[in-house]
Write an enzyme that holds these catalytic residues in place. Structure first.
Site, PDB file in Angstrom:
ATOM      1  CD  GLU A  65      -2.401   1.154   2.876  1.00  0.00           C
ATOM      2  OE1 GLU A  65      -3.473   1.743   3.014  1.00  0.00           O
ATOM      3  OE2 GLU A  65      -1.835   0.531   3.811  1.00  0.00           O
ATOM      4  CE  LYS A 100      -7.200   0.807   4.126  1.00  0.00           C
ATOM      5  NZ  LYS A 100      -6.088   1.597   4.728  1.00  0.00           N
ATOM      6  CB  CYS A 143      -3.695  -1.596   4.994  1.00  0.00           C
ATOM      7  SG  CYS A 143      -2.664  -1.253   6.458  1.00  0.00           S
TER       8      CYS A 143
END
Length: 270
Positions: free
Chosen positions: A40, A106, A142
């Protein structure tokens, strides 16, 4: 399929980071990888204003990544930032390579441990899978790691591998949580999980000591569909290749049929 875990420390300079992507991809290709997964925020690390850094998916930075994919013959998964319609940015994974072009924004934003990612980042809304050499691959980023239903959605879409680029925040117990969660998510969904984090920002950095921004703790890992760690990296920059056996996911799913045995989906009895 052979994949590469490309753990690096991103700087605030996108061009410098693109050069690091090229160097790591060349190493991965030389070792026979077909898929290379980067962290990321590879485009630019957290801790700087993201609006001025963000570029569209047809912008020069993404085109640079595509050039690396063409040069090496690899499919690359690379974290970047793209402009969002409301003035914020999206925390985006660019996936590009032979016959593959996609992106994932995300979904779960890091509004935790004193951070407010949603102040500057707009959430994604789509579960995304891609095909790489006939393997279906699910995409996550993440903080998504804390939400098992996303990885089960990958499996429901046919994925036998999920990839998780990350810039995991340091702090008390956070490295232990990382190790636990990457194994749990693989086991939840009976998928291979390639979790690739930013390397620690400097040699000897204490993963128990919080930083002002989530800049990474390293310890990327490849976890099998039975929850066992097959490959684990250290804290610093490193490129490691490993092979996955897609058929193993099918064997695990027959032995421990958690996906078939689910009775609660979306909070309701299925």
């Amino acid at each position: 399929m052979r994949l590469a875990l490309c753990q690096l420390t991103a700087s605030t300079d996108p061009q410098e980071n693109l050069n690091r992507v090229r160097e790591s991809a060349q190493r991965a290709a030389a070792d026979g990888a077909r898929l290379a997964v980067f962290p990321e925020a590879t485009m630019a690390r957290f801790g700087v204003p993201l609006g001025p850094v963000a570029q569209p998916l047809d912008g020069p930075w993404a085109e640079g990544v595509r050039s690396v994919a063409r040069e090496t013959g690899l499919t690359l998964v690379v974290g970047m930032f793209t402009p969002a319609p409301d003035g914020r940015v999206a925390n985006t994974l660019l996936v590009t390579g032979p016959g593959t072009e996609s992106s994932y924004d995300k979904i779960h934003l890091y509004d935790a441990f004193g951070f407010r990612e949603s102040d500057t980042v707009a959430p994604g809304e789509r579960v995304v899978t891609v095909r790489v050499d006939e393997v279906t691959v699910g995409l996550a980023t993440c903080y998504d790691l804390r939400f098992p239903e996303l990885f089960q959605a990958h499996a429901d879409a046919g994925a036998t591998l999920s990839v998780l680029p990350a810039a995991w925040g340091a702090g008390p117990g956070k490295l232990t949580q990382w190790d636990l969660l990457v194994r749990a998510r693989a086991l939840d969904a009976s998928v291979w999980l390639a979790a690739v984090g930013q390397a620690a920002p400097e040699p000897g950095a204490d993963p128990e000591q919080p930083t002002k921004a989530p800049t990474g703790v390293g310890h990327s890992a490849l976890v099998g569909p039975d929850g066992t760690v097959r490959t684990r990296l250290g804290a610093g920059p490193e490129v490691v290749t490993a092979d996955i056996d897609v058929a193993e996911a099918d064997r695990v799913r027959r032995t421990v049929a958690v996906l078939d045995n689910r009775r609660l989906q979306g909070g309701r009895r299925a």
